[in-house]
Enzyme design. Structure first.
Site, PDB file in Angstrom:
ATOM      1  N   HIS A  69      11.059  -7.268  11.324  1.00  7.83           N
ATOM      2  CA  HIS A  69      12.244  -8.101  11.071  1.00  7.83           C
ATOM      3  C   HIS A  69      12.964  -8.457  12.375  1.00  7.83           C
ATOM      4  O   HIS A  69      14.195  -8.483  12.431  1.00  7.83           O
ATOM      5  CB  HIS A  69      13.219  -7.398  10.115  1.00  7.83           C
ATOM      6  CG  HIS A  69      12.682  -7.149   8.743  1.00  7.83           C
ATOM      7  ND1 HIS A  69      12.956  -7.947   7.670  1.00  7.83           N
ATOM      8  CD2 HIS A  69      11.848  -6.183   8.271  1.00  7.83           C
ATOM      9  CE1 HIS A  69      12.341  -7.482   6.582  1.00  7.83           C
ATOM     10  NE2 HIS A  69      11.650  -6.413   6.922  1.00  7.83           N
ATOM     11  N   ASN A 144      14.737  -7.237   0.363  1.00 10.27           N
ATOM     12  CA  ASN A 144      13.914  -8.391   0.728  1.00 10.27           C
ATOM     13  C   ASN A 144      14.126  -9.507  -0.290  1.00 10.27           C
ATOM     14  O   ASN A 144      14.838  -9.323  -1.269  1.00 10.27           O
ATOM     15  CB  ASN A 144      12.428  -7.998   0.771  1.00 10.27           C
ATOM     16  CG  ASN A 144      12.069  -7.233   2.045  1.00 10.27           C
ATOM     17  OD1 ASN A 144      12.784  -7.293   3.037  1.00 10.27           O
ATOM     18  ND2 ASN A 144      10.961  -6.514   2.005  1.00 10.27           N
ATOM     19  N   SER A 197       2.426 -17.806  -2.984  1.00  9.18           N
ATOM     20  CA  SER A 197       2.683 -18.759  -4.074  1.00  9.18           C
ATOM     21  C   SER A 197       3.676 -19.803  -3.570  1.00  9.18           C
ATOM     22  O   SER A 197       4.054 -19.826  -2.388  1.00  9.18           O
ATOM     23  CB  SER A 197       3.297 -18.029  -5.269  1.00  9.18           C
ATOM     24  OG  SER A 197       4.661 -17.739  -4.983  1.00  9.18           O
ATOM     25  N   TRP A 299      10.841  -4.019 -12.777  1.00 12.64           N
ATOM     26  CA  TRP A 299      11.306  -3.533 -14.085  1.00 12.64           C
ATOM     27  C   TRP A 299      11.423  -4.731 -15.034  1.00 12.64           C
ATOM     28  O   TRP A 299      12.185  -5.674 -14.737  1.00 12.64           O
ATOM     29  CB  TRP A 299      12.673  -2.849 -13.957  1.00 12.64           C
ATOM     30  CG  TRP A 299      12.653  -1.531 -13.226  1.00 12.64           C
ATOM     31  CD1 TRP A 299      11.573  -0.882 -12.703  1.00 12.64           C
ATOM     32  CD2 TRP A 299      13.790  -0.695 -12.941  1.00 12.64           C
ATOM     33  NE1 TRP A 299      11.951   0.294 -12.113  1.00 12.64           N
ATOM     34  CE2 TRP A 299      13.317   0.429 -12.246  1.00 12.64           C
ATOM     35  CE3 TRP A 299      15.151  -0.780 -13.213  1.00 12.64           C
ATOM     36  CZ2 TRP A 299      14.163   1.453 -11.816  1.00 12.64           C
ATOM     37  CZ3 TRP A 299      16.003   0.229 -12.782  1.00 12.64           C
ATOM     38  CH2 TRP A 299      15.499   1.340 -12.098  1.00 12.64           C
ATOM     39  N   TYR A 354      14.985   4.323   9.501  1.00 17.30           N
ATOM     40  CA  TYR A 354      15.924   3.368  10.106  1.00 17.30           C
ATOM     41  C   TYR A 354      16.907   4.063  11.036  1.00 17.30           C
ATOM     42  O   TYR A 354      17.142   3.609  12.150  1.00 17.30           O
ATOM     43  CB  TYR A 354      16.683   2.597   9.021  1.00 17.30           C
ATOM     44  CG  TYR A 354      15.842   1.646   8.198  1.00 17.30           C
ATOM     45  CD1 TYR A 354      14.827   2.110   7.375  1.00 17.30           C
ATOM     46  CD2 TYR A 354      16.064   0.280   8.211  1.00 17.30           C
ATOM     47  CE1 TYR A 354      14.064   1.254   6.600  1.00 17.30           C
ATOM     48  CE2 TYR A 354      15.311  -0.597   7.436  1.00 17.30           C
ATOM     49  CZ  TYR A 354      14.318  -0.092   6.631  1.00 17.30           C
ATOM     50  OH  TYR A 354      13.565  -0.946   5.860  1.00 17.30           O
TER      51      TYR A 354
HETATM   52  C1  HEM Z   1       8.430   3.227   4.301  1.00 16.92           C
HETATM   53  C2  HEM Z   1       8.737   1.942   4.227  1.00 16.92           C
HETATM   54  C3  HEM Z   1       9.538   1.241   5.288  1.00 16.92           C
HETATM   55  C4  HEM Z   1       9.775   1.598   6.571  1.00 16.92           C
HETATM   56  C5  HEM Z   1       9.280   2.838   7.300  1.00 16.92           C
HETATM   57  C6  HEM Z   1      10.608   0.573   7.157  1.00 16.92           C
HETATM   58  C7  HEM Z   1      11.036   0.564   8.460  1.00 16.92           C
HETATM   59  C8  HEM Z   1      11.807  -0.398   9.032  1.00 16.92           C
HETATM   60  C9  HEM Z   1      12.225  -0.424  10.396  1.00 16.92           C
HETATM   61  C10 HEM Z   1      11.857   0.630  11.436  1.00 16.92           C
HETATM   62  C11 HEM Z   1      13.003  -1.515  10.581  1.00 16.92           C
HETATM   63  C12 HEM Z   1      13.660  -1.961  11.869  1.00 16.92           C
HETATM   64  C13 HEM Z   1      15.108  -1.593  11.832  1.00 16.92           C
HETATM   65  C14 HEM Z   1      15.836  -1.968  13.098  1.00 16.92           C
HETATM   66  O1  HEM Z   1      15.287  -1.797  14.197  1.00 16.92           O
HETATM   67  O2  HEM Z   1      17.017  -2.398  12.982  1.00 16.92           O
HETATM   68  C15 HEM Z   1      13.093  -2.188   9.316  1.00 16.92           C
HETATM   69  C16 HEM Z   1      13.807  -3.309   9.097  1.00 16.92           C
HETATM   70  C17 HEM Z   1      13.991  -3.846   7.858  1.00 16.92           C
HETATM   71  N1  HEM Z   1      13.386  -3.435   6.687  1.00 16.92           N
HETATM   72 FE1  HEM Z   1      12.142  -1.937   6.439  1.00 16.92          FE
HETATM   73  N2  HEM Z   1      10.876  -0.371   6.224  1.00 16.92           N
HETATM   74  C18 HEM Z   1      10.239   0.009   5.063  1.00 16.92           C
HETATM   75  C19 HEM Z   1      10.259  -0.643   3.865  1.00 16.92           C
HETATM   76  C20 HEM Z   1      11.098  -1.666   3.575  1.00 16.92           C
HETATM   77  C21 HEM Z   1      11.362  -2.159   2.260  1.00 16.92           C
HETATM   78  C22 HEM Z   1      10.759  -1.609   0.955  1.00 16.92           C
HETATM   79  C23 HEM Z   1      12.281  -3.152   2.411  1.00 16.92           C
HETATM   80  C24 HEM Z   1      12.940  -3.961   1.348  1.00 16.92           C
HETATM   81  C25 HEM Z   1      13.394  -3.399   0.233  1.00 16.92           C
HETATM   82  C26 HEM Z   1      12.606  -3.293   3.817  1.00 16.92           C
HETATM   83  C27 HEM Z   1      13.497  -4.172   4.352  1.00 16.92           C
HETATM   84  C28 HEM Z   1      13.836  -4.236   5.681  1.00 16.92           C
HETATM   85  C29 HEM Z   1      14.768  -5.210   6.220  1.00 16.92           C
HETATM   86  C30 HEM Z   1      15.510  -6.286   5.456  1.00 16.92           C
HETATM   87  C31 HEM Z   1      14.860  -4.954   7.588  1.00 16.92           C
HETATM   88  C32 HEM Z   1      15.699  -5.726   8.598  1.00 16.92           C
HETATM   89  C33 HEM Z   1      17.108  -5.175   8.685  1.00 16.92           C
HETATM   90  C34 HEM Z   1      17.930  -6.031   9.632  1.00 16.92           C
HETATM   91  O3  HEM Z   1      18.197  -7.185   9.285  1.00 16.92           O
HETATM   92  O4  HEM Z   1      18.292  -5.537  10.719  1.00 16.92           O
HETATM   93  N3  HEM Z   1      11.868  -2.359   4.504  1.00 16.92           N
HETATM   94  N4  HEM Z   1      12.345  -1.496   8.387  1.00 16.92           N
END
Ligand code: HEM
Length: 440
Positions: A69, A144, A197, A299, A354
């Site tokens: 992201h 998301n 899609s 769901w 995070y």
């Molecule tokens: C085990 C599963 C997941 C891991 C380990 C993970 C890990 C991460 C990491 C490390 C970041 C970077 C955060 C940063 O540097 O600020 C991130 C960002 C993000 N993740 Fe995940 N993520 C996972 C699953 C998901 C899921 C299921 C979603 C949605 C429901 C999601 C949505 C996001 C979003 C929206 C961001 C961006 C946040 C922002 O705008 O700064 N992630 N994720």
């Protein structure tokens, strides 16, 4: 230091002016911004502190981009409760009254692209992360734009992202690795059917829905719980781009979605979303034919209908991109009283990941950066010192707890209610084929 540098430069200017008559024409501003040089213009002197500082700071301007992201855009606004239905399920103070408003920051993002990549990519989700600055601390709802995720096991997350990021040898996007991984992990199918899609390329961020995907436990004032998923629906309508328009936009305006959001807010066309929840009680969970806490599952709406909660309006652009977008840090572990993790194993991984990555990307005191700071100042006094601890660091308060000297006491109101974990065998379990397809 800056004054010293300025004085030094001014002093140097005076002596130069005495020596160099032809420089009399040069404006003061231009002189201030140029180097002290040896008369024959062959060298600069290391004593030119201003030059050194400019170069030293410039070389340190970048911080690591988010590991996923990385490209995103943020805006500010507020969330207003419109329906009191949620109060029976959740005691969180932000939902306490109809019309209650809570300030928010939102960051929308693409997933696998780099910090400067194009917004209108095809074949991936988009991020929809909301930070609520509640009076009881920060709540981060990090979701998301599609209602389900690709995988259900947090240990697969780095592999899933690696397969979708550039090839380690060539640095090129590699469809072989994408489809190799997808074909070997058939739980990805549900997500693939969304992102490949007509829903695959949102027409900017304003037309995206948002989904928590993971379920959370909501606890009410009687300490009774249900499980809930959160959904955001745009008042602007859901709208997507066709593949040719998206390809054209990737060329002519890679920042299409960022610009659309910024311009809309500048022109007072404030985007809004309605927040809805779906609710399951423990009996529903126990009787469901699939695992309710599997992030690859939706769901069914007919059995778990949407309940309106409130409306979010974004009405302020960031004043500084670095301070308020690049340094905005979301952590699903930022929860408030009344909202707890569900037994979703994907969520467990996220609770760790995070806040860990923020300590790498922004530093151990990332929560003190103004855009991340809770408005109630609720930061734990045992989390002390560390890089960039620029506030008063709790002055002389003890850095251990409990102690006999600070006035901080535990408030039993915030004790989470006990819950049961069934006594069960612990073993390595492959659930990659857990209800990936159901024959109707
Ligand atoms: C085990 C599963 C997941 C891991 C380990 C993970 C890990 C991460 C990491 C490390 C970041 C970077 C955060 C940063 O540097 O600020 C991130 C960002 C993000 N993740 Fe995940 N993520 C996972 C699953 C998901 C899921 C299921 C979603 C949605 C429901 C999601 C949505 C996001 C979003 C929206 C961001 C961006 C946040 C922002 O705008 O700064 N992630 N994720």
């Amino acid at each position: 230091m800056f004054n010293k540098v300025q004085n030094q430069s001014i002093h140097s200017i005076h002596s130069m002016e005495e020596k160099e008559e032809e420089e009399e024409d040069v404006s003061f501003e231009r002189l201030m911004n140029s180097q002290i040089k040896v008369e024959d213009r062959s060298s600069v002197l290391l004593r030119e502190i201003k030059l050194m500082q400019e170069l030293q700071h410039f070389g340190r301007e970048r911080i690591p981009e988010r590991v996923v992201h990385a490209k995103g855009s943020a805006a500010f606004g507020h969330f207003r409760v419109t329906n009191d239905h949620i109060i029976q399920y959740c005691k969180a103070s932000l939902f306490a009254d109809v019309d209650k408003e809570t300030p928010v920051a939102v960051r929308f993002s693409s997933v696998t692209g780099e910090r400067g990549s194009a917004d209108t990519v095809f074949g991936e989700m988009r991020g929809f992360a909301v930070k609520f600055y509640t009076e009881e601390g920060v709540w981060d709802l990090v979701g998301n734009n599609v209602p389900i995720f690709a995988i259900r096991d947090a240990s697969q997350f780095p592999a899933f992202i690696h397969a979708n990021k550039p090839n380690p040898r060539t640095g090129l996007r590699d469809q072989n690795s994408v489809w190799d991984f997808n074909s070997l992990r058939s739980e990805t199918l549900n997500l693939i059917t969304y992102v490949f899609s007509d829903f695959g390329i949102p027409n900017g961020f304003r037309h995206m829905p948002g989904f928590s995907i993971n379920a959370f436990k909501l606890v009410n004032s009687h300490n009774k719980h249900v499980f809930a998923k959160f959904h955001w629906y745009p008042h602007q309508g859901i709208d997507n781009l066709d593949i040719d328009t998206a390809a054209y936009l990737r060329g002519v305006n890679p920042d299409y979605a960022r610009q659309d959001l910024f311009d809309a807010i500048t022109n007072h066309r404030y985007p809004k979303w309605t927040l809805k929840i779906q609710v399951m009680n423990q009996k529903d969970v126990d009787n469901l034919e699939f695992n309710a806490f599997d992030a690859t599952k939706y769901w069914p709406e007919d059995r778990f209908p949407f309940i309106d909660v409130g409306v979010m309006t974004l009405d302020r652009n960031v004043d500084n991109f670095f301070a308020e977008t690049e340094q905005l840090a979301f952590c699903p572990s930022n929860l408030v009283d009344g909202i707890e993790p569900s037994p979703d194993r994907m969520l467990m991984g996220r609770l760790f990941s995070y806040s860990d990555t923020q300590r790498y990307r922004l530093g151990s005191n990332h929560q003190l950066i103004p855009v991340n700071e809770p408005i109630n100042g609720a930061i734990t006094p045992t989390l002390r010192d560390g890089q960039m601890r620029v506030d008063n660091n709790f002055d002389g308060l003890p850095n251990y707890y409990p102690n006999s000297f600070s006035l901080i006491t535990d408030n039993p109101v915030y004790l989470e209610p006990p819950f049961t974990i069934k006594t069960t065998k612990v073993f390595r379990y492959d659930d990659s084929n857990d209800h990936n397809y159901i024959r109707n």
